[in-house]
Design a protein around this motif. Structure first.
Motif, PDB file in Angstrom:
ATOM      1  N   MET A 194      95.873 166.352  77.885  1.00 28.00           N
ATOM      2  CA  MET A 194      96.218 166.315  76.466  1.00 28.00           C
ATOM      3  C   MET A 194      97.527 165.552  76.248  1.00 28.00           C
ATOM      4  O   MET A 194      97.647 164.743  75.325  1.00 28.00           O
ATOM      5  CB  MET A 194      96.343 167.738  75.925  1.00 28.00           C
ATOM      6  N   GLN A 219      96.087 162.101  75.456  1.00 26.19           N
ATOM      7  CA  GLN A 219      95.706 162.578  74.120  1.00 26.19           C
ATOM      8  C   GLN A 219      94.256 163.057  74.050  1.00 26.19           C
ATOM      9  O   GLN A 219      93.568 162.878  73.038  1.00 26.19           O
ATOM     10  CB  GLN A 219      95.923 161.475  73.062  1.00 26.19           C
ATOM     11  N   GLU A 220      93.772 163.624  75.145  1.00 25.37           N
ATOM     12  CA  GLU A 220      92.424 164.196  75.119  1.00 25.37           C
ATOM     13  C   GLU A 220      92.415 165.444  74.237  1.00 25.37           C
ATOM     14  O   GLU A 220      93.361 166.229  74.237  1.00 25.37           O
ATOM     15  CB  GLU A 220      91.968 164.584  76.529  1.00 25.37           C
ATOM     16  N   LYS A 221      91.341 165.593  73.494  1.00 27.59           N
ATOM     17  CA  LYS A 221      91.179 166.781  72.667  1.00 27.59           C
ATOM     18  C   LYS A 221      90.556 167.892  73.503  1.00 27.59           C
ATOM     19  O   LYS A 221      89.510 167.702  74.123  1.00 27.59           O
ATOM     20  CB  LYS A 221      90.291 166.467  71.459  1.00 27.59           C
ATOM     21  N   THR A 227      88.467 171.005  73.915  1.00 27.22           N
ATOM     22  CA  THR A 227      87.419 171.732  73.211  1.00 27.22           C
ATOM     23  C   THR A 227      87.491 173.210  73.579  1.00 27.22           C
ATOM     24  O   THR A 227      88.047 173.591  74.615  1.00 27.22           O
ATOM     25  CB  THR A 227      86.032 171.187  73.586  1.00 27.22           C
TER      26      THR A 227
END
Length: 306
Positions: A112, A116-118, A120
């Motif tokens: 993240m 900038q991975e979302k 879940t």
């Protein structure tokens, strides 16, 4: 490299982690007075010798590309290798591996922050449940130096897997593994000399076997993490704990208890659930993509008929 499905990427990680357990088992056979830095240097040396035949046709330019990131990963890998030898020799195989498998949970916030991975809800849930399973297996009553060493290994594994994305896409898995080991060899040789112990080549064969298994694992990681989002597939790393339990039981007479069984269930079941959820989401997204196209085609047909 084409994008692979989440299920396939997780499968590769599961196979790789089971294979990696045999590398750990060979490390555990070292004597208590073995020269740790020499052994780590031998592992890198044998890795380079094993990988060179697969890279002979590579151009010099392709090998030099991305050297900065290879250097970063190589020294992180070296740090993890040193602490891995210490922790495996001081703890039961399954317990050490359980701490190593904190890496997937560590990767979630790292992914993240760095990419900038979302995150879940399913990936977070699987990661948290997996880490709860790790805690159940360990049942920590106090934190000693061996546990801290294993935790350092977990951080190095997490960082190394995420930094794979910084590497040039055109480089093969063999080139990636070769460069990771080559750039770290000067430092590992320096540590071996600084260690000051007489050179003993008896562990060289053990180092070669350990290297072969860990190279297979690392290769699978390169393929999986280069092709899939880390936050969605990282929990598959937990699966190697089952292999550690089996190998520890057969090879070192480390008998698992009910806590190990419960912890393993917390680790494996969320993996199966996560793979199912991601597959379902992919089907829904694919259907949603094709539905407007079908609607537009029908509308165009009506307009032409009119």
């Amino acid at each position: 490299m084409p994008q692979m499905t989440v299920g396939l990427a997780m499968t590769l990680l599961i196979i790789g982690n089971v294979i990696a357990v045999f590398s750990d088992a060979l490390i555990k056979t070292l004597s208590d007075d073995a020269a740790v830095y020499q052994f780590v240097f031998f592992r890198q040396l044998t890795a380079v010798l094993l990988l060179i035949p697969f890279c002979l046709t590579s151009s010099r330019k392709s090998l030099v590309n991305g050297l900065k990131w290879h250097a970063v990963r190589g020294h992180i890998w070296l740090l993890g290798a040193v602490f891995m030898v210490y922790s495996i020799n001081a703890m039961p195989l399954a317990t050490a591996n359980a701490i190593f498998y904190a890496a997937p949970l560590i990767m979630l916030p790292m992914a993240m922050l760095w990419f900038q991975e979302k995150l879940t809800v399913p990936s977070i849930t699987a990661g948290v449940l997996g880490f709860i399973g790790v805690l159940i297996v360990i049942r920590p009553t106090e934190i000693d130096w061996a546990a801290m060493a294993a935790l350092v290994v977990a951080f190095t594994l997490a960082a190394n897997n995420l930094l794979i994305r910084k590497l040039p896409k055109h480089q093969t898995v063999f080139q990636t593994l070769l460069l990771t080991n080559v750039v770290g060899m000067p430092a590992s040789l320096g540590l071996a000399v600084w260690e000051g112990k007489p050179w003993d080549f008896a562990p060289l064969l053990t180092a070669a076997g350990s290297t072969l298994f860990i190279l297979i694992y690392a290769g699978f990681c390169v393929v999986a993490y280069r092709s899939g989002e880390a936050s969605k597939i990282a929990s598959a790393e937990y699966s190697g704990l089952i292999g550690a339990v089996v190998v520890g039981l057969i090879w070192f007479d480390e008998i698992p208890d009910i806590g190990m069984a419960i912890g393993t269930a917390f680790i494996i079941l969320p993996l199966l659930w996560l793979a199912k959820v991601e597959a379902k989401n992919k089907r829904i997204a694919k259907q949603a993509h094709h539905k407007p196209l079908a609607t537009e085609t029908a509308a165009d047909t009506v307009g032409v008929t009119a």
